[in-house]
Design an enzyme around this catalytic site. Sequence first.
Site, PDB file in Angstrom:
ATOM      1  N   HIS A 180     -26.864  23.496 -18.442  1.00  0.00           N
ATOM      2  CA  HIS A 180     -27.739  22.547 -18.749  1.00  0.00           C
ATOM      3  C   HIS A 180     -28.873  22.606 -18.942  1.00  0.00           C
ATOM      4  CE1 HIS A 180     -29.978  22.352 -14.927  1.00  0.00           C
ATOM      5  NE2 HIS A 180     -28.834  23.044 -14.291  1.00  0.00           N
ATOM      6  N   GLU A 197     -27.543  17.078 -16.304  1.00  0.00           N
ATOM      7  CA  GLU A 197     -26.975  17.631 -14.925  1.00  0.00           C
ATOM      8  C   GLU A 197     -27.742  17.262 -13.755  1.00  0.00           C
ATOM      9  OE1 GLU A 197     -25.981  20.646 -11.897  1.00  0.00           O
ATOM     10  OE2 GLU A 197     -27.950  20.273 -12.790  1.00  0.00           O
ATOM     11  N   GLU A 219     -25.205  28.868 -13.484  1.00  0.00           N
ATOM     12  CA  GLU A 219     -26.122  28.348 -12.219  1.00  0.00           C
ATOM     13  C   GLU A 219     -26.785  29.604 -11.669  1.00  0.00           C
ATOM     14  OE1 GLU A 219     -27.482  25.619 -11.105  1.00  0.00           O
ATOM     15  OE2 GLU A 219     -26.274  24.179 -12.728  1.00  0.00           O
ATOM     16  N   ASP A 250     -31.439  20.506 -19.330  1.00  0.00           N
ATOM     17  CA  ASP A 250     -32.312  19.503 -18.485  1.00  0.00           C
ATOM     18  C   ASP A 250     -32.931  20.086 -17.365  1.00  0.00           C
ATOM     19  OD1 ASP A 250     -29.877  19.061 -17.279  1.00  0.00           O
ATOM     20  OD2 ASP A 250     -30.393  17.324 -16.294  1.00  0.00           O
TER      21      ASP A 250
HETATM   22 ZN   LIG Z   1     -28.884  23.870 -12.406  1.00  0.00          ZN
END
Ligand SMILES: [Zn+2]
Length: 393
Positions: free
Chosen positions: A75, A143, A172, A77
């Site tokens: 993501h 996200e 992540e 964002d």
């Molecule tokens: Zn994250």
Amino acid sequence: MNNINFDPIELTQALVRCQSVTPADNGALDIVENHLTHLGFLCTRLPFSEINYDDIDNLFSSIGSTGKNLAFAGHTDVVPPGNESSWKYPPFSATIDGDKLYGRGSEDMKSNIACFISATNDFINKHGRDFNGQISFIITGDEEKKAVNGTIKMMEWAKKNNITFNHCIVGEPTSNKQMGDKIKIGRRGSISFFLTVKGVQGHTASSHRAENPAHHLITMLQKIISTPLDSGNEYFLPSSIQIPTFDISNPAVNVIPETARATINIRFNDQHTSESLIKWMQKHIDEIFKPLENASCTFTCDETGESFLTKPGELTTLMSKSISEVTGQNIEPELATDGGTSDARFIKDYCEVAELGIRNQTLHQVDEFVYLSDIEELKKIYFRIIENYFEKN
Ligand SMILES: [Zn+2]
């Protein structure tokens, strides 16, 4: 196409400089798209809408048309920086100071995206565009908030368009003390119950004419917290029950209150679902309150995510091997399921998915940063994973 630079540190800086606090994008997806287009990827923008939510743009990119399809999901964002004056450097300046790169989103998760793009560039430079396989990027701008217009819809779109993935790596930040020492293969679920017990108000000296709701609530909660939900299993810690609030808000010591309230938050493993826990809650309520004439208990609940697990398999084995090849350490990465939820929950029904990224240290904090050496190492790990995946050594 300007400003194409595959150096993972400079690419991280370029991404951090886009103020992409959900739902804003401010050029972050353009940077990803321009770099991937340069490498020969086909890029498709996927803007999605939903009533009562912000419209959000997303990017799907792929190269190759035959062979196994390895996807990378991430993501662009970020969460808001909070009070900007608390930051050592402006949160979107991507300032490098010594061995660190500061900025909102540097750890979560723009450096990870930059590393995978940079690793893909190295791979294509070395082995060419025709490597008898497919690489896909599933990059969302949604996200960090409600995640309704992001990965969940991208996966549905891919299915409708007959695009299938064999394996997916979510970027992540999962590493702990050293790069690559932790891979996530699932997450716990979360549910909150908001309980209200109603009794009969009265004078504390005339308790026979009243019914104290607090007493019954305490009895029930005592039973709940003294009986563990489970003892965990191979991949999960035991589910945890916490009582974050207990409220009577009665200012008078000589009054038996009419109502008492409490909240229960449960972080649950794959032995439970929200549905099974709602039944579990109702059973506890029935046991205590069914026999009572003058007291009752009602509840509402907030289900924030189900637990999930992708059993370790081909992908995690290949990731572990690649990590030790790069780091030179023979320590198997921990296969963990801790932490909050992630977009892997939307991917797990389509293919084997695991999360691997930079060290998890400062995400969502003031002065979020990443070590420059971690960025370099993560790029090497991703590169090795891609080479091993397509058997190009
Ligand atoms: Zn994250």
